[in-house]
Design an enzyme around this catalytic site. Structure first.
Site, PDB file in Angstrom:
ATOM      1  N   GLY A   1       0.841  -1.181   0.000  1.00 27.52           N
ATOM      2  CA  GLY A   1       0.000   0.000   0.000  1.00 27.52           C
ATOM      3  C   GLY A   1       0.874   1.226   0.000  1.00 27.52           C
ATOM      4  O   GLY A   1       2.067   1.142   0.269  1.00 27.52           O
ATOM      5  N   SER A   2       0.299   2.372  -0.277  1.00 27.55           N
ATOM      6  CA  SER A   2       1.071   3.609  -0.274  1.00 27.55           C
ATOM      7  C   SER A   2       1.214   4.120   1.156  1.00 27.55           C
ATOM      8  O   SER A   2       0.659   3.543   2.087  1.00 27.55           O
ATOM      9  CB  SER A   2       0.376   4.650  -1.142  1.00 27.55           C
ATOM     10  OG  SER A   2       0.223   4.110  -2.433  1.00 27.55           O
TER      11      SER A   2
ATOM     12  N   ASP B   1       0.073   6.356   3.238  1.00 28.19           N
ATOM     13  CA  ASP B   1      -0.980   6.562   4.231  1.00 28.19           C
ATOM     14  C   ASP B   1      -2.193   5.655   4.043  1.00 28.19           C
ATOM     15  O   ASP B   1      -3.282   5.943   4.508  1.00 28.19           O
ATOM     16  CB  ASP B   1      -1.418   8.035   4.214  1.00 28.19           C
ATOM     17  CG  ASP B   1      -0.323   8.914   4.797  1.00 28.19           C
ATOM     18  OD1 ASP B   1       0.295   8.494   5.795  1.00 28.19           O
ATOM     19  OD2 ASP B   1      -0.060   9.991   4.231  1.00 28.19           O
TER      20      ASP B   1
ATOM     21  N   SER C   1      21.744 -59.819 -37.166  1.00 31.31           N
ATOM     22  CA  SER C   1      20.359 -59.610 -36.744  1.00 31.31           C
ATOM     23  C   SER C   1      20.215 -60.128 -35.310  1.00 31.31           C
ATOM     24  O   SER C   1      20.728 -61.184 -34.982  1.00 31.31           O
ATOM     25  CB  SER C   1      19.418 -60.379 -37.675  1.00 31.31           C
ATOM     26  OG  SER C   1      18.094 -60.273 -37.205  1.00 31.31           O
ATOM     27  N   GLY C   2      19.593 -59.330 -34.454  1.00 29.81           N
ATOM     28  CA  GLY C   2      19.410 -59.767 -33.067  1.00 29.81           C
ATOM     29  C   GLY C   2      20.623 -59.512 -32.195  1.00 29.81           C
ATOM     30  O   GLY C   2      20.658 -59.925 -31.038  1.00 29.81           O
TER      31      GLY C   2
ATOM     32  N   LYS D   1      21.726 -54.095 -31.961  1.00 24.34           N
ATOM     33  CA  LYS D   1      22.025 -52.787 -32.567  1.00 24.34           C
ATOM     34  C   LYS D   1      20.963 -51.736 -32.253  1.00 24.34           C
ATOM     35  O   LYS D   1      21.274 -50.638 -31.778  1.00 24.34           O
ATOM     36  CB  LYS D   1      22.138 -52.927 -34.111  1.00 24.34           C
ATOM     37  CG  LYS D   1      23.290 -53.789 -34.591  1.00 24.34           C
ATOM     38  CD  LYS D   1      23.392 -53.787 -36.101  1.00 24.34           C
ATOM     39  CE  LYS D   1      22.142 -54.313 -36.824  1.00 24.34           C
ATOM     40  NZ  LYS D   1      21.832 -55.733 -36.555  1.00 24.34           N
ATOM     41  N   SER D   2      19.720 -52.089 -32.560  1.00 25.07           N
ATOM     42  CA  SER D   2      18.649 -51.088 -32.396  1.00 25.07           C
ATOM     43  C   SER D   2      18.455 -50.697 -30.941  1.00 25.07           C
ATOM     44  O   SER D   2      18.251 -49.528 -30.610  1.00 25.07           O
ATOM     45  CB  SER D   2      17.332 -51.629 -32.941  1.00 25.07           C
ATOM     46  OG  SER D   2      17.469 -51.893 -34.304  1.00 25.07           O
TER      47      SER D   2
ATOM     48  N   SER E   1      24.550 -54.598 -42.345  1.00 21.83           N
ATOM     49  CA  SER E   1      25.661 -54.264 -43.239  1.00 21.83           C
ATOM     50  C   SER E   1      26.786 -55.287 -43.180  1.00 21.83           C
ATOM     51  O   SER E   1      27.850 -55.027 -42.628  1.00 21.83           O
ATOM     52  CB  SER E   1      26.184 -52.853 -42.958  1.00 21.83           C
ATOM     53  OG  SER E   1      26.401 -52.636 -41.576  1.00 21.83           O
TER      54      SER E   1
END
Lengths: 637, 368
Positions: A31-32, A34, A469-470, A473-474, A541
């Site tokens: 508040g101000s 006063d 495969s298997g 890798k993934s 690959s």
């Protein structure tokens, strides 16, 4: 203390039980000069019976001496603490006041309202859940009141009570009250308050402060105290993501390694997966340790110590999050800054920047604009003076884990410390992280692979996974990508799934087709590396020549061959997709390892023996390789 | 089918606890307000639907569990805040110390330190500035507690004051307090080069304390500059000091006297017996009941030593600490008495009574 509670005299244990389960609220009054703020707080203390008789006697004596309220006790004297302000009759700093009812304990931040004390109000607002804005009914919504509302909203206070004071001077005229309420609601439309409650009061006489007044029968809402006792401020915290800023590593002996801190949001359970920023390391919560015994669950505001399933390196300044919503981290931000020191802000100068648990060097690189606190307009300027607010870009010497201030006040706030004087000279609220790309001008440079990569804070590479495969890798590739993402890196995985279904749809599994498949993969990878990405190619690959072809296309510097070494019998025994069985049965022709050869790589950059390592350990080895060979700059910061 | 049965049992339990109707839950879990009613009537659903509903139910159950925990009591809030503050000091400061004055606030602070660093021991020593005029029982209690907690205890007595035999009866309360307490404290902080000292002061104790920061900066001369305090926002604490400068840190800043007592009661914290009423030998001096704690007590011809049921609300130097007549010898009785009392706890202390601003001056000069 005159707690007029019958329970005290009759059954103090019952009283203690009631008071032990009280909840907690912090609010700020603004508040101000006063507006009667100190009188209001004095009134709350007085009416909630928090004043001892000896204190009251002193106040009565002083009231008579000063004569501010005629013969009546000046309740403001209860809260105006320091000698200087008692002489001037004004509050000049933040004072904290305490009172409680049967339902709640309250901490009141009593802050002054004049222009030059913005910083004190900000201090009070930073921890407040509710703001009580005092308005003098005689003058309505003043510039000061607007400023107060702006500051509390800037500092994230979502609930506001507009206490329209001195209503006794207009005999509780409803039209005066309504006009101010309409004014305020219109003005504060854009300040983001969740809730605004307007209450007509007289702090001097106590109307509608702790009990409803019969002088304002038209008013149907709660008294101020009633509102404060019931306002719900906990409702958002629970759904927020878990954050534990690590304060201190607890190491009493070699067998115990705990991470101590106060939870700033969310909840955590034993067994939850966690991610540490900035390292990006992951683990699971083993124990939630407290002096009173281990917990199963802990939540916001609790001060705890966590132990983890894995031995990972964590130190003060790190942030532990649940893995489903880790914190962001960055070293450049836009933030709202409030300057708190007589010495103005020097853009470009190095300051200390402190978050809840970490201190780094930082400079303010660019002051975008200053906020004119009178009309909230944006003003161009080069610096910020005391009590001025601006929006600026901060550049840090190291990244910090953070949340936007709008999402989390405790992990989105910073303070700025002068390195010479050690004073806290400014504070900031993080708006968002800036990526280098969004503000640095590149037009005069040729955009190339390295510049694209630099923008991503990494060196690009093609990580070529080869194996039967298997072989795994993934699995490993996917874990690796998640780890890199946690480290804020930019990645992409190419594998049979996303290429054979589109680009390579026309290819089969004959030797010729396999060679063409790998050639295309090599070309696509090359483009991705050129785009600056850490690219992961995961393909059986089987032929050396094709892998060499991909290596030649990328260049040795950017090609990392990773041999996932799994003996055929192990891969076959896993047979995740049932392919080996089909191949043995003759249903699939040209199956690598069965009726087609796999040529083992001679000098792969990394070889992973999956019979000895778990997938996570394998991913970790690859991250370490990347780090050690300079692909992840800034990893350790 | 047993899984549907289990699902229905858990739905009913959750409905009861969360005070939601089964049809509301049915809508939330199965996207169908009558779904649960149909299952109850023996209806079936696909496994996928049931699994989705189970996941949702588990989330709700977890939410409910968590929400109970979210509602921390005010004492839990205060405790967590104090622990956070202590950990911050240990993490940021090089050589912290805990000022241990043996009173109830110190007892609470010590208890919180044990909690904050558990299972480690609090990684700092205790410091007691002994004026040589403390109650004998306080000294015994101090030594015993330090041993039990396993912390180092440093006791400092101002050697100059000791040499000059400074005491409240000969030098008056103000000079005694200044030399033995204020100067003694400064000496100890300088001697051991502590850069941070925990104190048990509370903001509600006295008006000038209401504005003291939690991390309160002191100059090389140990002065507190009221008008030039570091801003303190959120729970980020700036503990940067240069050599010779220091911090006073007040983990109990936001506690009130009632909080302290309530916490002592809840956590069963040890406090000196002086807080409990028993028959003690006292003399009436300037309206206050002073304990005859040792032979240094001057007993004039007009003085009469009486045996009264008394206890103390605060503990300090025995000649400066007035006892109150009381029958309260259990914690609940003390708390009851405190709550029904009409005078504030520091009133027994001579130091506050001089003038309104006296404490503020004392603090600027380095009094804790």
């Amino acid at each position: 203390m005159s707690h007029h509670d019958d329970l005290i005299a009759t059954d103090v244990l019952a009283y203690l039980n009631v008071h032990e389960s009280k909840s907690f609220l912090r609010f700020i009054t603004c508040g101000s000069v006063d507006d009667g703020k100190s009188t209001l707080i004095g009134r709350l203390l007085y009416d909630s019976k928090q004043i001892y008789e000896d204190q009251l006697v002193i106040i009565e004596k002083e009231s008579k001496k000063l004569g501010t309220q005629g013969d009546k006790v000046d309740l403001a004297l209860l809260v105006d603490g320091l000698a200087a302000e008692r002489e001037q009759g004004i509050t000049i700093d933040v004072a904290y006041r305490y009172f409680s009812t049967n339902k709640r304990k309250f901490i009141v931040a009593d802050t002054p309202g004049h222009v030059q004390y913005t910083r004190n109000m900000a201090t009070g607002a930073s921890t407040a859940d509710v703001a009580v804005l005092l308005i003098d009914a005689r003058y309505g919504l003043q510039e000061q009141s607007r400023r107060h509302a702006y500051i509390v909203s800037l500092f994230g206070v979502k609930r506001v009570v507009l206490a329209i004071n001195k209503m006794d001077l207009n005999n509780f005229d409803q039209s005066v009250f309504n006009a101010i309420e309409v004014d305020f609601r219109k003005f504060s439309e854009n300040l983001g308050f969740l809730d605004i409650t307007c209450i007509p009061i007289s702090a001097l006489n106590g109307d509608n402060v702790t009990t409803l007044s019969n002088r304002s029968k038209w008013y149907k809402g709660p008294s101020l105290l009633n509102f404060l006792e019931h306002v719900d401020v906990d409702q958002n915290s629970f759904e927020a993501p878990f954050r534990l800023p690590v304060q201190w590593v607890n190491r009493p002996n070699l067998d115990f390694r705990g991470f101590s801190g106060t939870i700033t949001s969310g909840i955590i359970n034993v067994g939850d997966s966690i991610t540490v920023s900035p390292s990006g390391k992951r683990s699971k919560v083993k124990e939630i340790v407290t002096h009173g015994g281990n917990l199963k669950t802990a939540c916001e505001n609790m001060a705890i110590t966590l132990t983890l399933e894995d031995q990972i390196d964590i130190s003060r300044g790190d942030m532990i999050s649940t893995s489903d919503s880790p914190t962001a981290q960055a070293d450049q931000f836009q933030a709202h800054i409030l300057w708190m020191n007589e010495k103005e802000l020097f853009p470009g100068r190095q300051y200390l920047l402190k978050t809840i648990n970490k201190t780094v060097l930082a400079s303010i690189s660019n002051l975008k604009y200053k906020v004119d606190i009178n009309d909230f307009s944006e003003v161009a300027d080069k610096t910020l003076g005391l009590n001025e607010i601006g929006v600026a870009t901060l550049v840090l010497s190291a990244p910090i884990a953070f949340d936007a201030y709008a999402d989390n006040r405790k992990t989105g706030s910073i303070i700025i410390i002068d390195r010479q004087t050690n004073e806290t000279v400014g504070v900031g609220m993080i708006d968002f992280a800036l990526r280098r790309s969004s503000n640095v001008v590149w037009q005069d440079l040729e955009v190339n692979k390295l510049i694209r990569a630099k923008q991503k804070n990494q060196n690009p590479a093609l990580l070529w996974f080869t194996g039967l495969s298997g072989s795994g890798k993934s699995t490993i590739a996917n874990l690796l990508e998640k780890r890199l993402l946690d480290l804020n890196r930019h990645t992409y995985i190419l594998d049979g799934d996303n290429l054979r279904h589109g680009l390579n749809r026309d290819l089969g599994f004959t030797k010729v087709d396999r060679v063409e498949n790998i050639r295309r993969v090599g070309e696509v990878s090359s483009l991705m590396v050129d785009a600056g990405l850490i690219t992961i190619a995961s393909f059986i690959s089987p032929y050396k020549a094709e892998r060499q072809m991909a290596r030649d296309l990328l260049g040795d510097k950017f090609f990392i061959e990773i041999f996932i070494s799994t003996p055929l019998d192990v891969a076959e025994s896993r047979d995740v997709k049932g392919l080996y069985a089909k191949a043995r049965a003759g249903e699939i022709k040209n199956f690598t390892g069965i009726d087609s050869d796999y040529e083992v790589p001679e000098n792969p950059e990394i070889e992973i023996d999956t019979t000895k390592l778990s997938a996570a350990e394998a991913a970790e080895i690859i991250v370490k390789y990347l780090k050690d060979n300079g692909f992840l700059s800034g990893y350790d910061l | 089918m047993s899984t549907i049965k289990e699902f229905l049992i858990r739905v009913e339990a959750y409905a009861a606890i969360s005070e939601q109707s089964v049809s509301t839950l049915s809508r939330k879990l199965l996207n169908d307000g009558k779904g649960i009613a149909r299952l109850k009537a023996g209806g079936q659903c696909t496994l996928k639907t049931l699994s989705t509903a189970f996941t949702r139910l588990e989330n709700y159950e977890r939410d409910l569990l968590g929400k109970d925990n979210v509602n921390m009591t005010h004492l839990e809030h205060l405790e967590a805040e104090a622990i956070h503050i202590m950990r911050e000091v240990v993490a940021q400061c090089e050589n912290p110390v805990m000022l241990y004055s043996v009173g109830k606030d110190s007892s609470v602070m010590l208890h919180l330190a044990e909690k904050a660093f558990y299972p480690s021991r609090p990684p700092f020593p205790l410091l007691h500035v002994d004026t040589t005029w403390k109650f004998k029982e306080m000294i015994k209690f101090r030594d015993r507690r330090a041993k039990e907690v396993g912390m180092d205890l440093i006791v400092h007595i101002n050697p100059e004051g000791l040499a000059k035999n400074v005491g409240p009866f000969t030098h008056g309360s103000a000079e005694h307090t200044d030399i033995m307490k204020t100067q003694g404290l400064k000496q100890a902080l300088d001697k051991y080069q502590f850069d941070a000292a925990f104190g048990g002061a509370r903001r509600d104790e006295e008006k000038s304390r209401a504005k003291e920061r939690i991390f309160s900066f002191r100059t090389v001369q140990h002065r507190w500059d009221v008008k030039n305090q570091r801003p303190e926002l959120w729970n980020i604490y700036n503990a940067q000091v240069k050599k010779g400068e220091s911090l006073r840190v007040f983990p109990l800043s936001n506690w009130t006297e009632l909080d302290i007592w309530q916490y002592i009661y809840k956590e069963n914290i040890q406090i000196p017996n002086l807080y409990f009423s028993e028959k003690r030998h006292v003399i009436r001096k300037d309206g206050a009941l002073i304990l005859v704690d040792d032979e240094r007590m001057p007993i004039g011809p007009d003085d009469t030593v009486e045996e009264k049921m008394v206890r103390f609300r605060t503990l300090g130097c025995y000649p400066l600490t007035g006892a109150i007549e009381s029958e309260a010898n259990t914690l609940p009785d003390i708390i009851k008495e405190m709550l029904l009392a009409t005078t504030s706890e520091r009133e027994g202390r001579i130091i506050d009574a001089d003038s309104g601003a006296s404490m503020e001056q004392k603090k600027e000069e380095g009094y804790f």
